[in-house]
Design a protein around this motif. Structure first.
Motif, PDB file in Angstrom:
ATOM      1  N   UNK A   1       0.709  -1.172   0.031  1.00  0.00           N
ATOM      2  CA  UNK A   1      -0.131  -0.065   0.189  1.00  0.00           C
ATOM      3  C   UNK A   1       0.957   1.234   0.209  1.00  0.00           C
ATOM      4  N   UNK A   2       1.817   1.152   0.578  1.00  0.00           N
ATOM      5  CA  UNK A   2       2.893   2.511   0.722  1.00  0.00           C
ATOM      6  C   UNK A   2       3.384   2.730  -0.510  1.00  0.00           C
ATOM      7  N   UNK A   3       3.464   1.896  -1.537  1.00  0.00           N
ATOM      8  CA  UNK A   3       3.764   2.515  -2.786  1.00  0.00           C
ATOM      9  C   UNK A   3       2.884   3.178  -3.762  1.00  0.00           C
ATOM     10  N   UNK A   4       1.957   3.329  -3.443  1.00  0.00           N
ATOM     11  CA  UNK A   4       0.645   3.782  -3.937  1.00  0.00           C
ATOM     12  C   UNK A   4       0.749   5.306  -3.868  1.00  0.00           C
ATOM     13  N   UNK A   5       1.050   5.720  -5.320  1.00  0.00           N
ATOM     14  CA  UNK A   5       1.277   7.185  -5.206  1.00  0.00           C
ATOM     15  C   UNK A   5       0.093   8.526  -4.643  1.00  0.00           C
ATOM     16  N   UNK A   6       0.714   9.341  -3.869  1.00  0.00           N
ATOM     17  CA  UNK A   6      -0.573  10.267  -3.157  1.00  0.00           C
ATOM     18  C   UNK A   6      -0.590  11.409  -3.901  1.00  0.00           C
ATOM     19  N   UNK A   7      -1.493  11.808  -4.000  1.00  0.00           N
ATOM     20  CA  UNK A   7      -2.111  13.000  -4.969  1.00  0.00           C
ATOM     21  C   UNK A   7      -2.758  13.799  -3.844  1.00  0.00           C
TER      22      UNK A   7
ATOM     23  N   UNK B   1      -8.246   3.833 -11.155  1.00  0.00           N
ATOM     24  CA  UNK B   1      -9.203   2.244 -10.369  1.00  0.00           C
ATOM     25  C   UNK B   1      -8.707   2.798  -9.018  1.00  0.00           C
ATOM     26  N   UNK B   2      -9.614   1.822  -8.204  1.00  0.00           N
ATOM     27  CA  UNK B   2      -9.566   1.768  -6.696  1.00  0.00           C
ATOM     28  C   UNK B   2      -8.173   1.251  -6.445  1.00  0.00           C
ATOM     29  N   UNK B   3      -7.380   2.007  -5.608  1.00  0.00           N
ATOM     30  CA  UNK B   3      -5.870   1.487  -4.908  1.00  0.00           C
ATOM     31  C   UNK B   3      -4.931   2.002  -6.088  1.00  0.00           C
ATOM     32  N   UNK B   4      -5.157   2.663  -7.130  1.00  0.00           N
ATOM     33  CA  UNK B   4      -4.176   3.104  -8.015  1.00  0.00           C
ATOM     34  C   UNK B   4      -3.533   4.440  -7.533  1.00  0.00           C
ATOM     35  N   UNK B   5      -4.203   5.114  -6.606  1.00  0.00           N
ATOM     36  CA  UNK B   5      -3.553   6.379  -5.759  1.00  0.00           C
ATOM     37  C   UNK B   5      -4.311   6.720  -4.711  1.00  0.00           C
TER      38      UNK B   5
ATOM     39  N   UNK C   1     -13.272   7.296  -2.663  1.00  0.00           N
ATOM     40  CA  UNK C   1     -12.164   7.516  -3.594  1.00  0.00           C
ATOM     41  C   UNK C   1     -11.412   8.757  -3.460  1.00  0.00           C
ATOM     42  N   UNK C   2     -11.834   9.891  -2.951  1.00  0.00           N
ATOM     43  CA  UNK C   2     -11.290  11.078  -2.441  1.00  0.00           C
ATOM     44  C   UNK C   2     -11.333  11.404  -0.991  1.00  0.00           C
TER      45      UNK C   2
ATOM     46  N   UNK D   1       0.987   8.794 -13.744  1.00  0.00           N
ATOM     47  CA  UNK D   1       1.125   7.591 -12.899  1.00  0.00           C
ATOM     48  C   UNK D   1       1.123   6.234 -13.901  1.00  0.00           C
ATOM     49  N   UNK D   2       0.541   6.399 -15.049  1.00  0.00           N
ATOM     50  CA  UNK D   2       0.784   5.195 -15.951  1.00  0.00           C
ATOM     51  C   UNK D   2       1.679   5.226 -16.849  1.00  0.00           C
ATOM     52  N   UNK D   3       2.691   6.213 -16.670  1.00  0.00           N
ATOM     53  CA  UNK D   3       3.831   6.127 -17.738  1.00  0.00           C
ATOM     54  C   UNK D   3       3.356   6.452 -19.300  1.00  0.00           C
ATOM     55  N   UNK D   4       2.253   7.341 -19.160  1.00  0.00           N
ATOM     56  CA  UNK D   4       1.847   7.654 -20.432  1.00  0.00           C
ATOM     57  C   UNK D   4       2.282   9.003 -20.790  1.00  0.00           C
ATOM     58  N   UNK D   5       1.976   9.755 -22.129  1.00  0.00           N
ATOM     59  CA  UNK D   5       2.254  10.963 -22.407  1.00  0.00           C
ATOM     60  C   UNK D   5       1.404  11.755 -22.101  1.00  0.00           C
ATOM     61  N   UNK D   6       1.684  12.850 -21.367  1.00  0.00           N
ATOM     62  CA  UNK D   6       0.673  14.107 -20.851  1.00  0.00           C
ATOM     63  C   UNK D   6       0.119  14.928 -22.181  1.00  0.00           C
ATOM     64  N   UNK D   7      -0.920  15.572 -22.076  1.00  0.00           N
ATOM     65  CA  UNK D   7      -1.457  16.285 -23.215  1.00  0.00           C
ATOM     66  C   UNK D   7      -1.335  17.607 -22.797  1.00  0.00           C
ATOM     67  N   UNK D   8      -1.013  18.624 -23.891  1.00  0.00           N
ATOM     68  CA  UNK D   8      -1.142  20.053 -23.704  1.00  0.00           C
ATOM     69  C   UNK D   8      -2.199  20.492 -23.383  1.00  0.00           C
ATOM     70  N   UNK D   9      -2.305  21.699 -22.450  1.00  0.00           N
ATOM     71  CA  UNK D   9      -3.824  22.428 -22.250  1.00  0.00           C
ATOM     72  C   UNK D   9      -4.034  23.296 -23.423  1.00  0.00           C
ATOM     73  N   UNK D  10      -5.078  23.312 -23.931  1.00  0.00           N
ATOM     74  CA  UNK D  10      -5.579  23.929 -25.142  1.00  0.00           C
ATOM     75  C   UNK D  10      -6.932  24.758 -24.720  1.00  0.00           C
ATOM     76  N   UNK D  11      -6.900  25.947 -24.177  1.00  0.00           N
ATOM     77  CA  UNK D  11      -8.144  26.690 -23.762  1.00  0.00           C
ATOM     78  C   UNK D  11      -9.304  26.687 -25.136  1.00  0.00           C
TER      79      UNK D  11
END
Length: 398
Positions: free
Chosen positions: A1-7, A28-32, A74-75, A332-342
């Motif tokens: 459980x201690x390896x779960x990232x904290x947001x 998902x549950x227990x993903x963060x 979840x929160x 968290x999932x080692x995927x690419x982020x997306x740029x913010x476009x207003x």
């Protein structure tokens, strides 16, 4: 459980609540472990505060319990005030002495009133920034009418000065003008004795709207009894009122400052580089050089394609919240982020009961049509954060 990232999300305003809701949907549950920190146990609609401030609506209609907006399985919601952010230690200190550690931090604490160093403004003016400040303004206005009846030589008690003719200033002065006939009747005051001034240093009211709509708005408000002083800076606030322009004193017992906002000082104190309290974030909403810290809402500084900074609006904060959550999930999932476009959905300013001006794309709206458009925008937000139940509960008051 201690390896779960904290947001940790600081602030449950427009940006913070949308970040939390999107995270609870995507993770998902227990993903963060997600913690939302806010000093009140409610979320309030900043864009609605001008109405209860003037007394044309009840303040309960401008807020909703956070517990009704998030899934507390979840929160984890923590009602607390942040005292310090320690980025080196990845910790947030709270005023009660406790601390929260994080792997990812979202700073969405809202801005502070910017007085631009005008003498006396902090001491003698009120501002529309929270439910509590709104309550104070409303009670103060009613007190002035009651007090005037005890000493009718004090005409300053019936003189109201609103500094700033941007969104907040114009919307508040509109509601204030709508409230005056009711207060005059209630306290048996001659309406001709009431004076409402809207003072703006810039050469025009309502920046961002074209001249035709600004002229329409000013005509509507002048017909309601508002006196404009455009291109006239407030030089000083005093116990007697305000000094404007070349030294004119407007005697007033009620000064409401609605002309500026800056970033929260807690961000500067964290050692993050800021420009007037706002952080020049990267395209992914992150603090440069600190990819695990995201800044959204009033404390973020982003520039439009023309190189001008985006104004700190609810619309931008909401869209940032969604992108911020998506990018944290991607990290968290080692995927690419997306740029913010207003994506500008349009801008509408209320002018009181049954009146507004608006721009959606290239189309301009005014009067009753714009007022209905404003109502639709507000209902859409209620639906986004709380679904049909919240629309049915709050929508009828908009």
């Amino acid at each position: 459980m201690s390896n779960i990232p904290k947001i940790v999300i600081l602030g449950a305003g427009y940006g913070g609540i949308l970040t939390a809701q999107r995270l609870q949907k995507e993770l998902n549950y227990n993903e963060a472990d997600v913690t939302l920190v806010n000093k009140h146990d409610y979320h309030y609609f900043t864009t609605h505060l001008h109405m209860p401030a003037a007394g044309t609506d009840h303040m309960e209609n401008a807020r909703v319990s956070i517990s009704k907006l998030i899934d507390e399985f979840k929160i984890d919601f923590v009602k607390a005030t942040v005292s310090q952010i320690r980025t080196q230690e990845k910790k947030v200190l709270l005023e009660d002495g406790s601390a929260l550690s994080y792997d990812y931090l979202v700073i969405s604490v809202g801005g502070e009133t910017e007085t631009f160093g005008i003498p006396g403004m902090k001491e003698y003016a009120m501002s529309i920034r929270s439910i509590n400040s709104v309550r104070m303004i409303r009670q103060h206005i009613e007190y002035q009418f009651a007090s005037y009846k005890q000493d009718e030589s004090r005409l300053d008690r019936l003189t109201f000065v609103v500094g700033g003719a941007g969104f907040t200033g114009i919307e508040f002065v509109s509601e204030l003008a709508d409230r005056m006939p009711e207060l005059c009747k209630q306290y048996d005051v001659d309406p001709s004795l009431v004076k409402i001034y809207n003072v703006e240093a810039a050469p025009t009211a309502l920046p961002g709207f074209d001249a035709e709509l600004v002229e329409y708005a000013m005509n509507v408000l002048q017909n309601k009894g508002v006196t404009f002083k455009i291109g006239t800076p407030i030089k000083e606030a005093t116990p007697e009122g305000v000094i404007v322009g070349e030294g004119e004193l407007i005697k007033s017992a009620t000064v409401v400052w609605a002309a500026g906002i800056r970033g929260n000082r807690i961000v500067e104190e964290a050692g993050i580089e800021t420009m007037r309290g706002r952080v020049k974030i990267d395209d992914y909403l992150r603090v440069p050089g600190q990819d695990n810290i995201y800044v959204i809402g009033d404390n973020s500084l982003m520039f439009n394609p023309e190189g001008r900074p985006y104004p700190p609006t609810a619309q931008i904060a909401m869209q940032q919240g969604v992108t911020c959550a998506n990018n944290i999930v991607a990290a968290i999932r080692n995927q690419q982020p997306v740029k913010f476009v207003f994506s500008n959905k349009g801008t509408v300013a209320s002018l009181g009961k049954g009146e507004a001006i608006g721009i959606v794309g290239t189309k301009k709206f005014k009067g009753f049509t714009a007022a209905q458009l404003k109502k639709m925008i507000d209902i859409r937000y209620l639906f986004i954060i709380g679904g049909i139940p919240l629309v049915l509960k709050k929508g009828k008051f908009l």
